[in-house]
Scaffold this active site. Structure first.
Site, PDB file in Angstrom:
ATOM      1  N   ASN A 252       0.951  -1.366  -0.029  1.00 24.75           N
ATOM      2  CA  ASN A 252      -0.132   0.041  -0.087  1.00 24.75           C
ATOM      3  C   ASN A 252       0.848   1.326   0.043  1.00 24.75           C
ATOM      4  O   ASN A 252       1.504   1.568   0.891  1.00 24.75           O
ATOM      5  CB  ASN A 252      -0.898  -0.135   1.261  1.00 24.75           C
ATOM      6  CG  ASN A 252      -1.801   1.057   1.533  1.00 24.75           C
ATOM      7  OD1 ASN A 252      -1.773   1.908   0.298  1.00 24.75           O
ATOM      8  ND2 ASN A 252      -2.730   1.023   2.318  1.00 24.75           N
TER       9      ASN A 252
ATOM     10  N   ARG B  47      -2.881  -2.173  -3.492  1.00 23.12           N
ATOM     11  CA  ARG B  47      -3.776  -1.403  -2.833  1.00 23.12           C
ATOM     12  C   ARG B  47      -4.033  -0.084  -3.711  1.00 23.12           C
ATOM     13  O   ARG B  47      -2.945   0.723  -3.913  1.00 23.12           O
ATOM     14  CB  ARG B  47      -3.860  -1.103  -1.465  1.00 23.12           C
ATOM     15  CG  ARG B  47      -5.368  -0.541  -1.119  1.00 23.12           C
ATOM     16  CD  ARG B  47      -5.222   0.644   0.067  1.00 23.12           C
ATOM     17  NE  ARG B  47      -6.243   1.350   0.080  1.00 23.12           N
ATOM     18  CZ  ARG B  47      -6.370   2.802   0.272  1.00 23.12           C
ATOM     19  NH1 ARG B  47      -5.278   3.328   0.520  1.00 23.12           N
ATOM     20  NH2 ARG B  47      -7.517   3.141   0.392  1.00 23.12           N
TER      21      ARG B  47
ATOM     22  N   HIS C 131     -13.213   2.617   0.239  1.00 21.49           N
ATOM     23  CA  HIS C 131     -13.196   1.686   1.279  1.00 21.49           C
ATOM     24  C   HIS C 131     -13.968   0.277   0.908  1.00 21.49           C
ATOM     25  O   HIS C 131     -14.190  -0.357   1.745  1.00 21.49           O
ATOM     26  CB  HIS C 131     -14.012   2.219   2.652  1.00 21.49           C
ATOM     27  CG  HIS C 131     -13.284   3.179   3.217  1.00 21.49           C
ATOM     28  ND1 HIS C 131     -14.307   4.215   4.024  1.00 21.49           N
ATOM     29  CD2 HIS C 131     -12.159   3.576   3.521  1.00 21.49           C
ATOM     30  CE1 HIS C 131     -13.366   5.062   4.759  1.00 21.49           C
ATOM     31  NE2 HIS C 131     -12.160   4.813   4.344  1.00 21.49           N
TER      32      HIS C 131
ATOM     33  N   HIS D 254     -18.005   1.566   8.058  1.00 19.19           N
ATOM     34  CA  HIS D 254     -16.620   1.530   8.328  1.00 19.19           C
ATOM     35  C   HIS D 254     -16.247   3.028   9.031  1.00 19.19           C
ATOM     36  O   HIS D 254     -16.223   3.910   8.314  1.00 19.19           O
ATOM     37  CB  HIS D 254     -15.989   1.489   6.771  1.00 19.19           C
ATOM     38  CG  HIS D 254     -14.323   1.694   6.954  1.00 19.19           C
ATOM     39  ND1 HIS D 254     -13.585   0.417   6.778  1.00 19.19           N
ATOM     40  CD2 HIS D 254     -13.728   2.515   7.299  1.00 19.19           C
ATOM     41  CE1 HIS D 254     -12.195   1.039   6.800  1.00 19.19           C
ATOM     42  NE2 HIS D 254     -12.302   2.225   7.215  1.00 19.19           N
ATOM     43  N   LEU D 255     -16.065   2.976  10.219  1.00 17.71           N
ATOM     44  CA  LEU D 255     -15.992   4.245  11.091  1.00 17.71           C
ATOM     45  C   LEU D 255     -14.533   4.477  11.649  1.00 17.71           C
ATOM     46  O   LEU D 255     -14.213   3.744  12.312  1.00 17.71           O
ATOM     47  CB  LEU D 255     -16.953   4.361  11.990  1.00 17.71           C
ATOM     48  CG  LEU D 255     -18.267   3.984  11.629  1.00 17.71           C
ATOM     49  CD1 LEU D 255     -19.363   4.333  12.644  1.00 17.71           C
ATOM     50  CD2 LEU D 255     -18.990   5.402  10.665  1.00 17.71           C
ATOM     51  N   GLY D 256     -13.395   5.016  10.806  1.00 22.48           N
ATOM     52  CA  GLY D 256     -12.405   5.332  11.204  1.00 22.48           C
ATOM     53  C   GLY D 256     -11.889   6.886  11.107  1.00 22.48           C
ATOM     54  O   GLY D 256     -12.717   7.540  11.407  1.00 22.48           O
TER      55      GLY D 256
ATOM     56  N   ARG E  73     -12.269  15.517   7.592  1.00 24.80           N
ATOM     57  CA  ARG E  73     -13.335  15.749   6.321  1.00 24.80           C
ATOM     58  C   ARG E  73     -14.686  16.004   6.856  1.00 24.80           C
ATOM     59  O   ARG E  73     -15.134  15.550   7.788  1.00 24.80           O
ATOM     60  CB  ARG E  73     -13.098  14.728   5.517  1.00 24.80           C
ATOM     61  CG  ARG E  73     -11.781  14.503   4.793  1.00 24.80           C
ATOM     62  CD  ARG E  73     -11.918  13.357   3.985  1.00 24.80           C
ATOM     63  NE  ARG E  73     -10.803  12.249   4.231  1.00 24.80           N
ATOM     64  CZ  ARG E  73     -11.025  10.789   4.000  1.00 24.80           C
ATOM     65  NH1 ARG E  73     -11.941  10.424   3.285  1.00 24.80           N
ATOM     66  NH2 ARG E  73      -9.908  10.407   4.246  1.00 24.80           N
TER      67      ARG E  73
ATOM     68  N   ASP F 196      -8.954  12.894  16.551  1.00 25.78           N
ATOM     69  CA  ASP F 196      -8.890  11.735  17.020  1.00 25.78           C
ATOM     70  C   ASP F 196      -9.992  11.526  17.951  1.00 25.78           C
ATOM     71  O   ASP F 196     -10.219  12.330  18.900  1.00 25.78           O
ATOM     72  CB  ASP F 196      -7.513  11.473  17.476  1.00 25.78           C
ATOM     73  CG  ASP F 196      -7.313   9.866  18.044  1.00 25.78           C
ATOM     74  OD1 ASP F 196      -8.333   9.333  18.769  1.00 25.78           O
ATOM     75  OD2 ASP F 196      -6.236   9.404  17.570  1.00 25.78           O
TER      76      ASP F 196
ATOM     77  N   ARG G  85     -10.274   9.448  20.315  1.00 21.98           N
ATOM     78  CA  ARG G  85     -10.359   9.147  21.775  1.00 21.98           C
ATOM     79  C   ARG G  85     -10.112  10.595  22.426  1.00 21.98           C
ATOM     80  O   ARG G  85     -10.806  10.656  23.536  1.00 21.98           O
ATOM     81  CB  ARG G  85      -8.814   8.358  21.821  1.00 21.98           C
ATOM     82  CG  ARG G  85      -9.027   7.228  21.580  1.00 21.98           C
ATOM     83  CD  ARG G  85      -7.888   6.114  21.265  1.00 21.98           C
ATOM     84  NE  ARG G  85      -7.056   6.726  20.175  1.00 21.98           N
ATOM     85  CZ  ARG G  85      -6.419   5.884  19.291  1.00 21.98           C
ATOM     86  NH1 ARG G  85      -5.772   4.918  19.764  1.00 21.98           N
ATOM     87  NH2 ARG G  85      -5.926   6.358  18.044  1.00 21.98           N
TER      88      ARG G  85
ATOM     89  N   GLY H 228     -11.205   1.809  12.936  1.00 23.13           N
ATOM     90  CA  GLY H 228     -10.860   2.167  14.357  1.00 23.13           C
ATOM     91  C   GLY H 228     -11.800   2.593  15.513  1.00 23.13           C
ATOM     92  O   GLY H 228     -11.714   2.258  16.469  1.00 23.13           O
TER      93      GLY H 228
ATOM     94  N   GLU I 118     -14.674  -0.235  15.504  1.00 21.72           N
ATOM     95  CA  GLU I 118     -14.493  -1.772  16.305  1.00 21.72           C
ATOM     96  C   GLU I 118     -14.101  -1.296  17.887  1.00 21.72           C
ATOM     97  O   GLU I 118     -14.099  -2.153  18.666  1.00 21.72           O
ATOM     98  CB  GLU I 118     -12.981  -2.036  15.771  1.00 21.72           C
ATOM     99  CG  GLU I 118     -13.323  -2.747  14.319  1.00 21.72           C
ATOM    100  CD  GLU I 118     -11.920  -3.100  13.798  1.00 21.72           C
ATOM    101  OE1 GLU I 118     -10.841  -3.309  14.488  1.00 21.72           O
ATOM    102  OE2 GLU I 118     -11.990  -3.088  12.561  1.00 21.72           O
ATOM    103  N   ASN I 119     -13.727   0.072  18.238  1.00 21.37           N
ATOM    104  CA  ASN I 119     -13.105   0.342  19.535  1.00 21.37           C
ATOM    105  C   ASN I 119     -14.087   1.182  20.272  1.00 21.37           C
ATOM    106  O   ASN I 119     -14.123   1.185  21.587  1.00 21.37           O
ATOM    107  CB  ASN I 119     -11.974   1.184  19.427  1.00 21.37           C
ATOM    108  CG  ASN I 119     -10.919  -0.037  18.925  1.00 21.37           C
ATOM    109  OD1 ASN I 119     -10.610  -1.040  19.535  1.00 21.37           O
ATOM    110  ND2 ASN I 119     -10.428   0.412  17.918  1.00 21.37           N
TER     111      ASN I 119
ATOM    112  N   GLU J 177      -8.356  -5.049   5.267  1.00 19.08           N
ATOM    113  CA  GLU J 177      -8.223  -5.117   3.902  1.00 19.08           C
ATOM    114  C   GLU J 177      -7.119  -5.814   3.306  1.00 19.08           C
ATOM    115  O   GLU J 177      -7.164  -6.281   1.998  1.00 19.08           O
ATOM    116  CB  GLU J 177      -8.179  -3.413   3.476  1.00 19.08           C
ATOM    117  CG  GLU J 177      -9.476  -2.734   3.789  1.00 19.08           C
ATOM    118  CD  GLU J 177      -9.074  -1.420   4.409  1.00 19.08           C
ATOM    119  OE1 GLU J 177      -8.855  -1.166   5.596  1.00 19.08           O
ATOM    120  OE2 GLU J 177      -9.449  -0.567   3.532  1.00 19.08           O
TER     121      GLU J 177
END
Ligand code: ADP
Length: 398
Positions: free
Chosen positions: A7, A90, A179, A205-207, A238, A280, A282, A328, A331-332, A383
């Site tokens: 990639n 990729r 994605h 797909h949330l990252g 974005r 981010d 977090r 990210g 999943e978390n 991926e």
């Protein structure tokens, strides 16, 4: 069979070497600061990570160094480069013509070069990475796997924008979707878990970048990203979808050029722009928990946007069998999953909050509350493995 997945970014080259007989990763790493100075992190399971700062004047130097490491008598995982049967590359964009993963020859490379205008950020570095790998490994198949190809079967009414049709014909301005490799992977896993290849699945797909896709019978029927990965839900930096007049109004009022406007919407908006704290999730969660109103607002906007798209895809598909969270945040961030699913019981989406709060990270989990019509899953995306699988099947059939 050993497959190398590459990639390439503008100053980076990520790689993973798979042993497809066992499905395991033999080694992986990231070359960074290509064209600046050079830095590499290389990981092999069960061994200490390796860090170095070799000179990487270009992608060719980086891939040459990686092959040296993979075959190094001490650190290596293979005896000879000849053990690598094929390379999977990729690509974010395959345009309208590359509708499926493909072995890349001169014709395909020329086409990829012809569409860099609609893929200015990812296209040129990915092509440089591909060319470097073909030079260093000329005798094996190089397979392109495109994020857009999962959307090549969208109906015309789903991919066109309601602007003069001639502009689509002239500039190929349309929804491409992104994605796709991640959505294809997790939707495929969900269909397996449901035991229903024909299932209607909404994958989130949330990252750092985020998109949502509707899949029926293994085919994408709609997606939240559009002509570029800028559309859809608010992302790290974005904006996601905005009324187009907001853009032209701000250009006029702030005297912005097209480039400045793109930068504003790509790099200064989204969760960062609203929270003023960070891109981010977090950091935003931490600030929100400490009472920061704009951080709380950013998360509420994300949740509202995700819910709206889930609802619209439910309508587009006339129902849903499964809802999947991945990447990210998906999943978390347990809180986000809980907030997104709350108030969707009319659609049959209800999760077990205890399972959601306690399911182990990094593994597949089913969150469905007993009796709920739609099954909800967390499925870690992969991926690279999807790229390796496509590369394996295309190089076998060659
Ligand atoms: P990319 O799109 O760059 O591949 P990722 O899929 O790695 O991004 O997602 C990055 C996002 O995931 C960041 O916003 C990060 O804060 C978020 N994330 C990672 N771990 C957690 C966590 N434990 N809780 C909440 N968000 C998380």
């Amino acid at each position: 069979m050993k497959i190398l997945v590459v990639n390439a970014g503008s100053s980076s080259l990520k790689y993973q070497l798979f042993d497809m007989d066992t499905g395991s990763v033999l080694a992986k790493g990231n070359c960074e600061r290509i064209g600046i100075d050079g830095m590499i992190t290389h990981k092999c399971p069960g061994r200490e990570d390796f860090h170095a700062t070799p000179a990487f004047p270009d992608h060719r130097a980086a891939i040459g160094y990686v092959l040296g490491l993979l075959t190094d008598p001490e650190r290596g995982v293979i005896a000879d480069v000849g053990e690598i049967a094929a390379v999977g590359h990729r690509f974010a964009h395959g345009g309208e013509k590359l509708k499926a993963s493909t072995v890349l020859g001169e014709k395909e490379i020329a086409y990829l070069e012809s569409i860099v205008g609609i893929n200015p950020l990812h296209g040129p570095p990915a092509i440089s990475g591909l060319k470097a790998c073909r030079e260093v490994m000329p005798d094996i198949p190089h397979v392109g796997v495109f994020d857009t190809s999962y959307y090549s079967g969208l109906e015309e009414y789903a991919y066109l924008y309601p602007i003069p049709y001639e502009l689509y014909e002239k500039y190929r301005v349309r929804k491409y979707g992104f994605h796709g490799t991640s959505h294809r992977y997790v939707a495929g896993r969900a269909a397996e878990l449901l035991g229903n290849p024909g299932a209607k699945i909404i994958t989130c797909h949330l990252g750092n970048g985020s998109s949502i896709t509707a899949t029926v019978n293994g085919r994408a029927v709609d997606t939240s990203m559009g002509f570029t990965p800028q559309d859809g839900v608010p992302m790290g930096t974005r904006s996601g979808a905005v009324d187009p007049t907001v853009v032209t109004y701000l250009m006029k009022e702030e005297h912005l050029t097209a480039e400045e406007t793109e930068k504003l919407l790509n790099s200064k908006s989204g969760l960062l722009g609203i929270s003023g704290v960070s891109s981010d999730c977090r950091d935003i969660r931490e600030a929100a928990a400490a009472g920061n109103r704009r951080a709380q607002l950013a998360m509420k906007m994300l949740v509202q946007s995700v819910k709206k798209i889930i609802g619209s895809f439910y309508a587009v598909m006339d129902g849903a069998d499964a809802l999947v969270f991945t990447a990210g945040i998906g999943e978390n961030d347990r809180e986000l999953r809980s907030e997104v699913c709350s108030g969707l019981s009319a659609l049959g989406i209800e999760i077990d909050e205890t399972v959601n709060a306690t399911c182990p990270r990094g593994a597949v989990a089913e969150l469905t509350r007993k009796g709920a019509r739609v099954r909800t899953f967390v499925i870690p995306t992969n991926e690279e493995y999807m790229i390796a699988l496509d590369t394996q099947s295309l190089s076998k059939s060659k």
